[in-house]
Design an enzyme around this catalytic site. Structure first.
Site, PDB file in Angstrom:
ATOM      1  N   HIS A  98      -3.737  27.327 -45.532  1.00  0.00           N
ATOM      2  CA  HIS A  98      -4.417  26.400 -44.621  1.00  0.00           C
ATOM      3  C   HIS A  98      -3.669  25.079 -44.600  1.00  0.00           C
ATOM      4  O   HIS A  98      -2.949  24.741 -45.539  1.00  0.00           O
ATOM      5  CB  HIS A  98      -5.866  26.176 -45.073  1.00  0.00           C
ATOM      6  CG  HIS A  98      -5.970  25.709 -46.497  1.00  0.00           C
ATOM      7  ND1 HIS A  98      -5.896  26.574 -47.566  1.00  0.00           N
ATOM      8  CD2 HIS A  98      -6.096  24.470 -47.027  1.00  0.00           C
ATOM      9  CE1 HIS A  98      -5.988  25.895 -48.680  1.00  0.00           C
ATOM     10  NE2 HIS A  98      -6.101  24.612 -48.393  1.00  0.00           N
ATOM     11  N   HIS A 100      -4.213  20.859 -44.045  1.00  0.00           N
ATOM     12  CA  HIS A 100      -5.176  19.755 -44.036  1.00  0.00           C
ATOM     13  C   HIS A 100      -4.748  18.730 -42.986  1.00  0.00           C
ATOM     14  O   HIS A 100      -3.572  18.345 -42.929  1.00  0.00           O
ATOM     15  CB  HIS A 100      -5.173  19.022 -45.380  1.00  0.00           C
ATOM     16  CG  HIS A 100      -5.576  19.846 -46.558  1.00  0.00           C
ATOM     17  ND1 HIS A 100      -6.796  19.708 -47.183  1.00  0.00           N
ATOM     18  CD2 HIS A 100      -4.918  20.808 -47.253  1.00  0.00           C
ATOM     19  CE1 HIS A 100      -6.865  20.541 -48.207  1.00  0.00           C
ATOM     20  NE2 HIS A 100      -5.734  21.226 -48.274  1.00  0.00           N
TER      21      HIS A 100
END
Ligand code: 5GP
Ligand code: ZN
Length: 135
Positions: A98, A100
């Site tokens: 992922h 941020h």
């Protein structure tokens, strides 16, 4: 597989979803570094960046840019940190890749944690040689 992000993608765990398409979701981080801290998560379970195909990485960055633009507009800032942690020693907590997006504001007091060191005499040359040998 016991993966929190897969469970969020499958709506087994609730989240504040701000974007979804066939291949990605973006959700608000439950423990934000700043308000509006967003996670861009490919639906395909990959451990981290090094487990992602070049094509998926390219698509992920495109989605991150799209969501970053929405954050810039809605939260009225032009400053955002894009961060991606790979491996436990780099601070990765959730082993589903992922990115941020952390919105930043004047004097927000946030430290993203780059504390700079000095090389010993000749060490910078050695490290450059080592890494050139890694390709
Ligand atoms: P990492 O350190 O792996 O790059 O970041 C994982 C992030 O996921 C952390 O910032 C953490 O606050 C966030 N997080 C962990 N569990 C949950 C959850 O259940 N829901 C949401 N929205 N964020 C989570
Ligand atoms: Zn997963």
């Amino acid at each position: 597989m016991n993966c929190i992000f897969c469970k969020i993608i499958n709506n087994e765990i609730p989240s504040q979803k701000i974007y979804e398409d066939d291949n990605f979701i973006a959700i608000l981080d439950i423990n934000p570094v700043s308000k509006g801290h967003t996670l861009v998560i490919p639906k395909l379970h990959c451990v981290n960046l090094f487990d992602m195909s070049d094509e998926l990485l390219y698509k992920t960055l495109k989605v991150a840019k799209k969501i970053g633009n929405a954050i810039k507009k809605s939260l009225n800032t032009d400053s955002i940190n894009l961060i991606q942690n790979n491996g436990a020693d780099a601070g990765q907590l959730i082993f589903h890749s992922h990115f941020h997006l952390i919105p930043r504001f004047p004097n927000d007091g946030i430290s993203i944690g780059m504390t700079h060191k000095k090389y010993e005499e000749g060490e910078i040359v050695k490290y450059a040689e080592l890494i050139r040998g890694g390709f």
